[in-house]
Write an enzyme that holds these catalytic residues in place. Structure first.
Site, PDB file in Angstrom:
ATOM      1  N   GLU A  49       0.818  -1.220   0.000  1.00 17.96           N
ATOM      2  CA  GLU A  49       0.000   0.000   0.000  1.00 17.96           C
ATOM      3  C   GLU A  49       0.843   1.258   0.000  1.00 17.96           C
ATOM      4  O   GLU A  49       1.816   1.360   0.762  1.00 17.96           O
ATOM      5  CB  GLU A  49      -0.911  -0.004   1.235  1.00 17.96           C
ATOM      6  CG  GLU A  49      -2.296   0.476   0.945  1.00 17.96           C
ATOM      7  CD  GLU A  49      -2.961  -0.333  -0.159  1.00 17.96           C
ATOM      8  OE1 GLU A  49      -3.035   0.179  -1.305  1.00 17.96           O
ATOM      9  OE2 GLU A  49      -3.404  -1.452   0.094  1.00 17.96           O
ATOM     10  N   HIS A  50       0.479   2.218  -0.847  1.00 18.35           N
ATOM     11  CA  HIS A  50       1.141   3.532  -0.927  1.00 18.35           C
ATOM     12  C   HIS A  50       2.620   3.405  -1.291  1.00 18.35           C
ATOM     13  O   HIS A  50       3.441   4.180  -0.822  1.00 18.35           O
ATOM     14  CB  HIS A  50       0.999   4.300   0.395  1.00 18.35           C
ATOM     15  CG  HIS A  50      -0.366   4.881   0.604  1.00 18.35           C
ATOM     16  ND1 HIS A  50      -0.797   6.017  -0.035  1.00 18.35           N
ATOM     17  CD2 HIS A  50      -1.406   4.461   1.374  1.00 18.35           C
ATOM     18  CE1 HIS A  50      -2.052   6.285   0.345  1.00 18.35           C
ATOM     19  NE2 HIS A  50      -2.436   5.351   1.179  1.00 18.35           N
ATOM     20  N   GLY A 143     -11.973   2.328  -2.223  1.00 18.36           N
ATOM     21  CA  GLY A 143     -10.605   1.813  -2.291  1.00 18.36           C
ATOM     22  C   GLY A 143     -10.470   0.628  -3.225  1.00 18.36           C
ATOM     23  O   GLY A 143      -9.464  -0.074  -3.202  1.00 18.36           O
ATOM     24  N   SER A 146     -12.584   2.400  -8.366  1.00 17.98           N
ATOM     25  CA  SER A 146     -13.662   2.717  -9.316  1.00 17.98           C
ATOM     26  C   SER A 146     -13.251   3.844 -10.252  1.00 17.98           C
ATOM     27  O   SER A 146     -13.544   3.807 -11.451  1.00 17.98           O
ATOM     28  CB  SER A 146     -14.944   3.092  -8.566  1.00 17.98           C
ATOM     29  OG  SER A 146     -14.713   4.176  -7.691  1.00 17.98           O
ATOM     30  N   ASP A 190      -3.236   0.822 -10.207  1.00 19.21           N
ATOM     31  CA  ASP A 190      -4.641   0.589 -10.526  1.00 19.21           C
ATOM     32  C   ASP A 190      -4.847   0.383 -12.018  1.00 19.21           C
ATOM     33  O   ASP A 190      -5.560  -0.528 -12.458  1.00 19.21           O
ATOM     34  CB  ASP A 190      -5.500   1.771 -10.051  1.00 19.21           C
ATOM     35  CG  ASP A 190      -5.367   2.015  -8.559  1.00 19.21           C
ATOM     36  OD1 ASP A 190      -4.758   1.173  -7.882  1.00 19.21           O
ATOM     37  OD2 ASP A 190      -5.858   3.048  -8.081  1.00 19.21           O
TER      38      ASP A 190
END
Length: 458
Positions: A49-50, A143, A146, A190
């Site tokens: 994450e991140h 999260g 979308s 993403d």
């Protein structure tokens, strides 16, 4: 895989209830029928994450939930966008003059990002118009990506209307870059998984150059997504961009500490690569070079030997120029430790020891603690949901996506799944004192889904 474009499939629309419904709505909206349909999936990030915007590998998989767009090219130069969800109003604009308002993360702006990305990549003007009807079943601001799925869908729609070809990798890179038109300084995870995903496998996504490697997940466990029902829109707040800037500043201070040309350093991974050391050594260097107390802008300037004006105009993003404290030590510690957890996760999946599910769960738990304490991107509801998931049988549970709301992802042994789902539903969604809208109460097991596609009516 590096050179092929997204798949094109011929389908009998009448046999697919969602496509058929979309076709009928399109006809009642525009008085015509779509020429084709495009889908792009959302994703769940299992671990990592991140860290994509810091240059490090991540480990997501596509989910079944997606964005679906019905499309008809038209002879006018007008883009007409509509959404099956009445909460999202219709929008139309000239295809030749795309303006994206960074101050308002309105739904249609994400479509415009993808459209503009393709337009600029090919240097095109005088573009054909199109009628588009968008249908999404990814919970918004959860999260699960979308917004990026809509950008990717729009990019592929535009490419298809123009009759042009690009590889999945090129499309992912263009869409990652073009999403920044909305003001979010994100990485490329993403968009990459939306195009590069394949059914049945998670992917290790690496950057510079972009590539994806299959990661076989354990067959004895499933991944369960639970929505905290707290919405967080990355583009609507500065939380996300502040973290990107803190990582950028940490990279510059670490580079300067080690005598590297700090002006060029933008990502924490670049510092590690220049030094040629391990992630574990980078954690020790971080301990040595940065202090746990927050840095003021003035202290950052003293460390780098620059003026406040230079910091604000040449390093920080527009919506982070007035930030008064930067937690550089904590952010760098999270990034380097999380990057190591991703590689460890992949190694365990490859070696498949008997206690594989337990080991993977421990890494996910460590990831959540780091996100909560070092990166400060959790929230009370996410922490509560993670605790509930662990209590009822998850070997590991963590926030997924940007955080500050959205979803958790948990690894659950297959034989515990029915009781896990029932217990978590009761403990979080039914007993909660908060008013949780039923449509947001999503709790579901998911398998790795496929990537973006174009559907043509057979």
């Amino acid at each position: 895989m590096a050179t092929e474009g997204p798949a094109v499939r011929r389908v009998q629309v009448a046999e697919h209830s969602r496509l058929l419904k979309l076709k009928e709505m399109f006809n009642s909206k525009f008085g015509s029928i779509p020429k084709f349909y495009v889908r792009a999936p959302g994703r769940v990030n299992i671990i990592g994450e991140h860290i994509d915007y810091c240059g490090y590998s991540v480990l997501p998989m596509a989910v079944e939930q997606d964005m679906l767009i019905a499309v008809e090219p038209v002879k006018t130069h007008t883009l007409q966008l509509a959404n099956t969800n009445p909460l999202y109003p219709d929008f139309s604009t000239s295809a030749d003059n795309i303006q994206i308002d960074k101050t308002k993360p309105l739904w249609h702006n994400y479509f415009l990002c993808g459209f503009k990305g393709i337009q600029e990549h090919f240097g095109l003007s005088n573009l054909t118009g199109m009628n588009c009807l968008v249908d999404g079943n990814i919970p918004p601001s959860s999260g699960l990506s979308s917004s990026s799925a809509l950008v990717c869908c729009a990019g592929l729609v535009t490419l298809t209307v123009l009759g042009l070809k690009l590889s999945k990798v090129e499309l992912a890179e263009i869409c990652a870059k073009s999403e920044r038109y909305i003001g979010t300084e994100g990485g490329g995870m993403d968009q990459s998984i939306s195009f590069l995903a394949e059914e049945g496998t998670a992917k290790l996504i690496e950057f510079s150059p972009l590539r994806a490697t299959d990661v076989k997940l354990p067959s004895r466990a499933v991944f369960v997504i639970a929505n905290s029902c707290v919405e967080m829109n990355k583009a609507a707040t500065s939380h996300f961009n502040i973290r990107v800037m803190e990582c950028r500043l940490a990279a510059k201070l670490l580079a300067k500490h080690k005598g590297l040309p700090w002006e060029a350093a933008l990502r924490l991974e670049e510092v590690q690569a220049r030094l040629g050391v391990s992630l574990e050594e980078m954690l020790l260097i971080t301990e040595d070079a940065l202090h746990p107390e927050p840095y003021s802008p003035e202290e950052v300037c003293r460390c780098l030997g620059i003026s406040l004006w230079e910091l604000r105009t040449q390093i920080l993003s527009p919506n982070t120029q007035d930030v008064r404290v930067f937690k550089l030590y904590q952010r760098a510690k999270h990034v380097y430790s999380e990057a190591a957890r991703v590689l460890q996760f992949k190694k365990i999946c490859e070696e498949a020891p008997d206690n594989m599910v337990q080991l993977l769960g421990e890494l996910m738990n460590q990831s959540h603690v780091s996100c909560r304490d070092m990166y400060e991107c959790s929230c009370p509801e996410l922490d509560q949901l993670v605790d509930i998931c662990r209590k009822f049988g998850a070997h590991g549970s963590r926030l997924t996506g940007a955080g500050w709301g959205g979803c958790t992802v948990s690894i659950v042994p297959v034989d515990k799944l029915p009781s896990f789902l029932a217990n978590v539903h009761e403990a979080y969604y039914q007993r909660s004192n908060r008013s949780l809208a039923p449509e947001k109460q999503s709790l579901f097991a998911t398998k790795p889904g496929g990537g973006a596609l174009v559907f043509l009516e057979a």
